[in-house]
Structure formats: C-alpha cells, structure tokens
Design a protein around this motif. Structure first.
Motif, PDB file in Angstrom:
ATOM      1  N   TYR A  39     -15.683  -3.895  36.317  1.00 46.26           N
ATOM      2  CA  TYR A  39     -16.327  -4.518  37.475  1.00 46.26           C
ATOM      3  C   TYR A  39     -15.313  -4.603  38.617  1.00 46.26           C
ATOM      4  O   TYR A  39     -14.103  -4.657  38.381  1.00 46.26           O
ATOM      5  CB  TYR A  39     -16.886  -5.893  37.102  1.00 46.26           C
ATOM      6  N   GLY A  46     -22.171 -10.314  42.095  1.00 48.63           N
ATOM      7  CA  GLY A  46     -22.612  -9.379  41.059  1.00 48.63           C
ATOM      8  C   GLY A  46     -21.736  -9.427  39.822  1.00 48.63           C
ATOM      9  O   GLY A  46     -22.221  -9.387  38.689  1.00 48.63           O
ATOM     10  N   THR A  49     -22.487 -12.662  37.850  1.00 45.81           N
ATOM     11  CA  THR A  49     -23.760 -12.563  37.135  1.00 45.81           C
ATOM     12  C   THR A  49     -23.642 -11.657  35.917  1.00 45.81           C
ATOM     13  O   THR A  49     -24.132 -11.985  34.832  1.00 45.81           O
ATOM     14  CB  THR A  49     -24.869 -12.050  38.076  1.00 45.81           C
ATOM     15  N   GLU A  50     -22.980 -10.519  36.087  1.00 47.05           N
ATOM     16  CA  GLU A  50     -22.822  -9.595  34.964  1.00 47.05           C
ATOM     17  C   GLU A  50     -22.063 -10.257  33.816  1.00 47.05           C
ATOM     18  O   GLU A  50     -22.468 -10.184  32.655  1.00 47.05           O
ATOM     19  CB  GLU A  50     -22.083  -8.338  35.434  1.00 47.05           C
ATOM     20  N   ASN A  53     -24.225 -12.802  32.052  1.00 50.30           N
ATOM     21  CA  ASN A  53     -25.224 -12.170  31.189  1.00 50.30           C
ATOM     22  C   ASN A  53     -24.628 -11.785  29.846  1.00 50.30           C
ATOM     23  O   ASN A  53     -25.234 -12.019  28.792  1.00 50.30           O
ATOM     24  CB  ASN A  53     -25.841 -10.954  31.878  1.00 50.30           C
ATOM     25  N   LYS A 141     -26.402  -1.256  38.007  1.00 51.26           N
ATOM     26  CA  LYS A 141     -27.074  -2.327  38.741  1.00 51.26           C
ATOM     27  C   LYS A 141     -27.123  -3.502  37.769  1.00 51.26           C
ATOM     28  O   LYS A 141     -27.548  -3.361  36.626  1.00 51.26           O
ATOM     29  CB  LYS A 141     -28.495  -1.931  39.146  1.00 51.26           C
ATOM     30  N   VAL A 142     -26.689  -4.679  38.214  1.00 49.30           N
ATOM     31  CA  VAL A 142     -26.498  -5.819  37.319  1.00 49.30           C
ATOM     32  C   VAL A 142     -27.797  -6.283  36.667  1.00 49.30           C
ATOM     33  O   VAL A 142     -27.843  -6.548  35.471  1.00 49.30           O
ATOM     34  CB  VAL A 142     -25.816  -6.986  38.073  1.00 49.30           C
ATOM     35  N   LYS A 143     -28.865  -6.368  37.433  1.00 47.15           N
ATOM     36  CA  LYS A 143     -30.116  -6.915  36.913  1.00 47.15           C
ATOM     37  C   LYS A 143     -30.618  -6.094  35.719  1.00 47.15           C
ATOM     38  O   LYS A 143     -30.848  -4.894  35.835  1.00 47.15           O
ATOM     39  CB  LYS A 143     -31.175  -6.953  38.012  1.00 47.15           C
ATOM     40  N   GLY A 144     -30.739  -6.745  34.571  1.00 51.05           N
ATOM     41  CA  GLY A 144     -31.261  -6.104  33.365  1.00 51.05           C
ATOM     42  C   GLY A 144     -30.245  -5.254  32.613  1.00 51.05           C
ATOM     43  O   GLY A 144     -30.553  -4.742  31.533  1.00 51.05           O
ATOM     44  N   HIS A 145     -29.049  -5.094  33.157  1.00 50.02           N
ATOM     45  CA  HIS A 145     -28.071  -4.195  32.528  1.00 50.02           C
ATOM     46  C   HIS A 145     -27.605  -4.694  31.155  1.00 50.02           C
ATOM     47  O   HIS A 145     -27.587  -3.935  30.185  1.00 50.02           O
ATOM     48  CB  HIS A 145     -26.861  -3.986  33.442  1.00 50.02           C
ATOM     49  N   ASP A 147     -29.056  -6.541  29.068  1.00 48.44           N
ATOM     50  CA  ASP A 147     -30.151  -6.381  28.105  1.00 48.44           C
ATOM     51  C   ASP A 147     -30.249  -4.936  27.617  1.00 48.44           C
ATOM     52  O   ASP A 147     -30.474  -4.684  26.433  1.00 48.44           O
ATOM     53  CB  ASP A 147     -31.485  -6.819  28.724  1.00 48.44           C
TER      54      ASP A 147
END
Length: 156
Positions: A39, A46, A49-50, A53, A141-145, A147
């Motif tokens: 990162y 970002g 958040t990552e 998660n 892209k962080v969102k959903g990554h 998972d």
C-alpha cells in the motif's frame, strides 16, 4: 525485473517489521498461507480502510492457516503508530529501501494531479504454504478487495 508469475515459487526474503520483528517468508513455509499486501502510505484513507478490512477478518484467516502482512515504504516509527492506532493484528514491513517492493515489482509510474512519480501501486499477493504464488491483484480498489482475497484463500 520481471513480475512474479502465478505458479512460481516466491524467492525468500527478510525485512524489518513492526513489534521489533523481522519478517522472513520461509518461516511460514509448510505452516501458513501468506497474504502480502502493498500500500502507498500509512494513515491515508484507502490504506487505513484496507488494513482495517484485513484486521477484521483475522479470525476467518486464522481458521484457514493464513497470515497477513502489509508493506509500504514508511518508516518503522510511522508503522508502529499506524498499527497501534488502527489496532492491526498483523505486522507491517518497513521497506524504505524498496527491496521487497522491487522483488514484487510494485514500484511503478503513477500520476497525481498531472504529476508523474514512481510509487507503490496497491497490490496483493497470495502465497500458499509451499511458497507458491497462487494469486496476484494489481491496481487494487479497496472496496471489496479483502473479501475477494478471503474467497481465494478458501479456494486453496
């Protein structure tokens, strides 16, 4: 240096990590799958958040014999502060000399506000217990990554 290929054994490396440890990839051979995520910078939205998660799925990853380690070029002091503030339950590697970044070929030309510079492209690598690269995500892209990474670990 060419990028690592899926199916290839990842070369061993050691690097300084938080909690006054040294991360050595071969220490996990035969024991754990390893998620290495790169990162750009501690304490940015970002990147925070990552990390959160991955932190929040530790129990599921533990059940799958999988560890997480984050890598950026930030200093150890910044890493320790970031880890403590976010209560990360995994170590962060300080790669100020870019050796680990270069091994994984994540230092690339980036653009921000019309300026070009070399920096870490957000990337994740899933290495199995035998040290083989099983999956690689580039320009994440962080969102959903996190998972998506968890689903890939489950498929091992």
């Amino acid at each position: 240096m060419p990028a690592l290929e899926v199916g290839q054994v990842v070369p061993d490396f050691s690097a300084p990590a938080t909690s006054e440890t040294t991360f050595t990839l071969s220490d996990y051979r035969g024991k754990s799958n390893v998620i290495i995520y790169f990162y750009p910078k501690d304490s940015t939205p970002g990147c925070t958040t990552e990390g959160q998660n991955f932190r929040d799925m530790k129990e599921e990853l533990d059940a799958l014999d999988t560890i997480v380690v984050g890598v950026s070029k930030d200093t150890m002091r910044r890493h320790e502060n970031f880890k403590a503030k976010q209560e990360f339950n995994f170590e962060l590697i300080s790669d100020v000399d870019e050796e680990v970044c270069n091994l994984f070929n994540v230092i690339q030309l980036k653009k921000l506000y019309g300026k070009e510079y070399m920096g870490i492209v957000r990337s994740t690598f899933l290495i199995d217990k035998e040290g083989v690269l099983r999956e690689h995500w580039d320009k994440v892209k962080v969102k959903g990554h996190a998972d998506a990474v968890l689903e890939s670990v489950k498929a091992l």
